[in-house]
Design a protein around this motif. Structure first.
Motif, PDB file in Angstrom:
ATOM      1  N   UNK A 174      20.788  62.829  17.779  1.00 44.29           N
ATOM      2  CA  UNK A 174      21.720  61.698  17.736  1.00 44.29           C
ATOM      3  C   UNK A 174      22.784  61.758  18.822  1.00 44.29           C
ATOM      4  N   UNK A 175      22.815  62.857  19.601  1.00 52.14           N
ATOM      5  CA  UNK A 175      23.918  63.038  20.546  1.00 52.14           C
ATOM      6  C   UNK A 175      23.998  61.913  21.572  1.00 52.14           C
ATOM      7  N   UNK A 176      22.864  61.523  22.117  1.00 47.89           N
ATOM      8  CA  UNK A 176      22.866  60.484  23.154  1.00 47.89           C
ATOM      9  C   UNK A 176      23.393  59.168  22.602  1.00 47.89           C
ATOM     10  N   UNK A 177      22.969  58.794  21.401  1.00 45.27           N
ATOM     11  CA  UNK A 177      23.451  57.549  20.793  1.00 45.27           C
ATOM     12  C   UNK A 177      24.955  57.622  20.531  1.00 45.27           C
ATOM     13  N   UNK A 178      25.425  58.782  20.034  1.00 43.00           N
ATOM     14  CA  UNK A 178      26.858  58.942  19.794  1.00 43.00           C
ATOM     15  C   UNK A 178      27.647  58.839  21.097  1.00 43.00           C
ATOM     16  N   UNK A 179      27.109  59.455  22.151  1.00 49.75           N
ATOM     17  CA  UNK A 179      27.788  59.434  23.450  1.00 49.75           C
ATOM     18  C   UNK A 179      27.850  58.019  24.017  1.00 49.75           C
ATOM     19  N   UNK A 180      26.757  57.283  23.884  1.00 50.37           N
ATOM     20  CA  UNK A 180      26.749  55.909  24.397  1.00 50.37           C
ATOM     21  C   UNK A 180      27.741  55.037  23.638  1.00 50.37           C
ATOM     22  N   UNK A 181      27.827  55.217  22.335  1.00 49.31           N
ATOM     23  CA  UNK A 181      28.800  54.468  21.533  1.00 49.31           C
ATOM     24  C   UNK A 181      30.225  54.809  21.935  1.00 49.31           C
ATOM     25  N   UNK A 182      30.488  56.093  22.129  1.00 52.23           N
ATOM     26  CA  UNK A 182      31.822  56.514  22.525  1.00 52.23           C
ATOM     27  C   UNK A 182      32.172  55.976  23.908  1.00 52.23           C
ATOM     28  N   UNK A 183      31.192  55.991  24.805  1.00 47.25           N
ATOM     29  CA  UNK A 183      31.439  55.520  26.164  1.00 47.25           C
ATOM     30  C   UNK A 183      31.787  54.033  26.177  1.00 47.25           C
ATOM     31  N   UNK A 184      31.125  53.252  25.323  1.00 55.05           N
ATOM     32  CA  UNK A 184      31.452  51.822  25.239  1.00 55.05           C
ATOM     33  C   UNK A 184      32.886  51.632  24.759  1.00 55.05           C
ATOM     34  N   UNK A 185      33.326  52.494  23.843  1.00 57.00           N
ATOM     35  CA  UNK A 185      34.699  52.388  23.339  1.00 57.00           C
ATOM     36  C   UNK A 185      35.712  52.731  24.417  1.00 57.00           C
ATOM     37  N   UNK A 186      35.332  53.585  25.373  1.00 60.88           N
ATOM     38  CA  UNK A 186      36.248  53.940  26.450  1.00 60.88           C
ATOM     39  C   UNK A 186      36.308  52.863  27.530  1.00 60.88           C
ATOM     40  N   UNK A 187      35.249  52.085  27.635  1.00 59.94           N
ATOM     41  CA  UNK A 187      35.196  51.061  28.671  1.00 59.94           C
ATOM     42  C   UNK A 187      33.976  51.237  29.542  1.00 59.94           C
ATOM     43  N   UNK A 188      33.082  50.263  29.519  1.00 61.36           N
ATOM     44  CA  UNK A 188      31.823  50.357  30.257  1.00 61.36           C
ATOM     45  C   UNK A 188      32.111  50.441  31.757  1.00 61.36           C
ATOM     46  N   UNK A 189      31.480  51.422  32.413  1.00 62.48           N
ATOM     47  CA  UNK A 189      31.627  51.566  33.857  1.00 62.48           C
ATOM     48  C   UNK A 189      32.888  52.277  34.283  1.00 62.48           C
ATOM     49  N   UNK A 190      33.708  52.693  33.344  1.00 64.92           N
ATOM     50  CA  UNK A 190      34.971  53.343  33.689  1.00 64.92           C
ATOM     51  C   UNK A 190      34.747  54.821  34.018  1.00 64.92           C
ATOM     52  N   UNK A 191      35.318  55.347  35.103  1.00 59.76           N
ATOM     53  CA  UNK A 191      35.174  56.778  35.427  1.00 59.76           C
ATOM     54  C   UNK A 191      35.940  57.636  34.420  1.00 59.76           C
ATOM     55  N   UNK A 192      35.266  58.642  33.867  1.00 56.41           N
ATOM     56  CA  UNK A 192      35.868  59.478  32.826  1.00 56.41           C
ATOM     57  C   UNK A 192      35.576  60.951  33.122  1.00 56.41           C
ATOM     58  N   UNK A 193      36.629  61.781  33.082  1.00 57.13           N
ATOM     59  CA  UNK A 193      36.391  63.223  33.142  1.00 57.13           C
ATOM     60  C   UNK A 193      37.001  63.904  31.932  1.00 57.13           C
ATOM     61  N   UNK A 194      36.375  65.006  31.521  1.00 57.12           N
ATOM     62  CA  UNK A 194      36.743  65.723  30.312  1.00 57.12           C
ATOM     63  C   UNK A 194      37.393  67.047  30.691  1.00 57.12           C
ATOM     64  N   UNK A 195      38.537  67.338  30.107  1.00 58.07           N
ATOM     65  CA  UNK A 195      39.138  68.668  30.225  1.00 58.07           C
ATOM     66  C   UNK A 195      38.962  69.345  28.876  1.00 58.07           C
ATOM     67  N   UNK A 196      38.008  70.261  28.797  1.00 58.64           N
ATOM     68  CA  UNK A 196      37.542  70.816  27.519  1.00 58.64           C
ATOM     69  C   UNK A 196      38.160  72.177  27.235  1.00 58.64           C
ATOM     70  N   UNK A 197      38.590  72.365  25.986  1.00 56.08           N
ATOM     71  CA  UNK A 197      39.065  73.678  25.506  1.00 56.08           C
ATOM     72  C   UNK A 197      40.212  74.217  26.342  1.00 56.08           C
ATOM     73  N   UNK A 198      41.232  73.391  26.535  1.00 55.42           N
ATOM     74  CA  UNK A 198      42.369  73.812  27.349  1.00 55.42           C
ATOM     75  C   UNK A 198      43.305  74.725  26.563  1.00 55.42           C
ATOM     76  N   UNK A 199      44.032  75.559  27.311  1.00 57.31           N
ATOM     77  CA  UNK A 199      44.960  76.522  26.730  1.00 57.31           C
ATOM     78  C   UNK A 199      46.387  76.250  27.204  1.00 57.31           C
ATOM     79  N   UNK A 200      47.326  76.905  26.544  1.00 61.79           N
ATOM     80  CA  UNK A 200      48.740  76.806  26.917  1.00 61.79           C
ATOM     81  C   UNK A 200      48.885  77.132  28.402  1.00 61.79           C
TER      82      UNK A 200
END
Length: 426
Positions: free
Chosen positions: A220-246
């Motif tokens: 289901x990951x791909x479907x979840x990702x596509x749904x989330x991406x639509x909520x962020x804005x179709x075609x919008x550039x997005x980068x993730x900063x994952x597991x950040x620390x103090x």
């Protein structure tokens, strides 16, 4: 009394003195994360007893739990009646275990490494086999298991050069403690050499690779990702900063400001590693004057939103799959970095900072294969993300290289299972 017994006795004495401090620290942490004051008795093996189990798996927190989940599923598929107890040190690890495994395994918090506590705990659990994930080397725990004839495997084992130098300061105790492992399943040749140099029996050290390469993305990951991406804005550039620390969030926000100079509609999904930091990071974003929405509140992500705060548990794999590029945290500050492979498996190009000693082998492999890029500071990160977000073919090429690295290095889980079978048959 031998030097080893004297050193172990001193270690135990100091640990007893520090026990009240450890308990007070739990209460202090619970002021920001209330889960830390729940079930404290389990850490002392008091109150509700731990269930008896055929297998005890110790996994510290989220990263180790996610690696252990691959092993748990394989073991239960082969033997559904097997009783498994998993211990974690952190509430976030406990929560992630429940999300991944549900009620198929039992959970308790890890007992402190003191003889009386361990005596009570092992009387309750009585495991036939103990598996410790990655880097947890507790002298009293190993001694107690050895006295009871309970073999212990150090699985998916890694040992950084920095950690090895620390263990080397207690040569005799380290050698004796490592000798109590029935087997050390090392992630790499370098890890294996360090364990052997510290005194581990070469006959008991095997290089099996990292089981983290054997991760399987849910259907289901791909479907979840596509749904989330639509909520962020179709075609919008997005980068993730994952597991950040103090200490990382400020530089990352500065980098994002630079990215938005060239790409004004770029969105940063900022995902702190620890839940107790969510409020502080949200306040930092607001002080920087950046527009913010929060995942936990299901806020609408508008065209002018600069930052989405990933302040929920369990959503990181979806964030990574939905993003165009990712930075893996704990690496701009000397924490040692986190696992790159979830992003790589999703075909997302990965950036890391200079501090990656916790995942040195995996990181170096990814960099050598052109699947990840190392940056030294926020300015370099900003330039890299600007380049990646503006170049779709480049992102796709690097992402495919990452997928290839993951596929070529699968198989560690099968080798680890073979070792477990070997230990059980001895």
């Amino acid at each position: 009394m031998t030097d080893v017994n004297m050193t172990l006795g001193l270690y135990t004495f100091i640990l007893r003195l520090l026990l009240p401090v450890a308990l007070l620290r739990l209460i202090w942490r619970s002021l920001k994360s209330p889960d830390y004051r729940q079930r404290i008795g389990e850490r002392l093996a008091w109150g509700r007893p731990a269930p008896s189990a055929d297998l005890w798996i110790h996994a510290v927190s989220v990263g180790e739990v996610q690696a252990a989940e691959l092993l748990i599923r394989q073991l239960l598929a082969r033997e559904p009646s097997r009783r498994i107890l998993v211990t974690t040190t952190t509430p976030t690890g406990a929560a992630r275990l429940r999300e991944l495994c549900g009620e198929s395994v039992a959970h308790r918090y890890t007992p402190y490494d003191l003889p009386g506590i361990l005596h009570r705990f092992l009387d309750q659990v009585r495991p036939a086999l103990v598996i410790v994930m990655e880097t947890e080397i507790w002298p009293n725990t190993l001694a107690a298991c050895e006295r009871r004839g309970m073999p212990v495997i150090l699985a998916n084992a890694r040992l950084s050069a920095r950690s090895a130098r620390g263990y080397a300061r207690l040569t005799s105790l380290t050698r004796t403690t490592l000798a109590r492992f029935a087997c050390i399943a090392a992630q790499s040749e370098a890890d294996a050499r360090r364990f052997i140099a510290l005194g581990a029996d070469p006959e008991r050290v095997r290089v099996t690779g990292s089981i983290k390469f054997d991760l399987r993305q849910p259907a289901s990951l791909l479907d979840q990702a596509e749904s989330m991406r639509r909520a962020w804005g179709v075609g919008r550039p997005v980068w993730i900063a994952a597991s950040t620390h103090e200490g990382e969030d400020g530089p990352l926000l500065m980098a994002h400001r630079q990215v938005r100079v060239r790409i004004p509609n770029a969105l940063l999904v900022l995902v702190p590693r620890h839940p107790e930091r969510f409020e502080r990071v949200a306040a930092l974003v607001m002080r920087q004057g950046l527009t913010l929405v929060r995942r936990s509140r299901q806020d609408v992500c508008r065209d002018d939103t600069a930052v989405l705060l990933g302040d929920t548990m369990g959503d990181l794999p979806v964030f990574l799959a939905a993003g165009d590029a990712a930075f893996i945290g704990g690496s701009l500050v000397p924490t040692g970095g986190h696992n790159l492979l979830e992003a790589a498996a999703a075909g997302v190009p990965v950036a890391i900072g200079p501090h990656t000693f916790n995942f040195a082998t995996i990181t170096e492999l990814m960099v050598e294969e052109g699947a990840a890029v190392r940056v030294v500071d926020a300015d370099e990160l900003a330039a890299l993300m600007t380049d990646w977000l503006g170049n779709t073919p480049l992102r796709a090429r690097i992402g495919e290289q990452g997928r290839g690295v993951v596929e070529r290095n699968r198989g560690a889980l099968e080798r680890l299972i073979a070792l477990i079978d070997e230990c059980r048959s001895v």
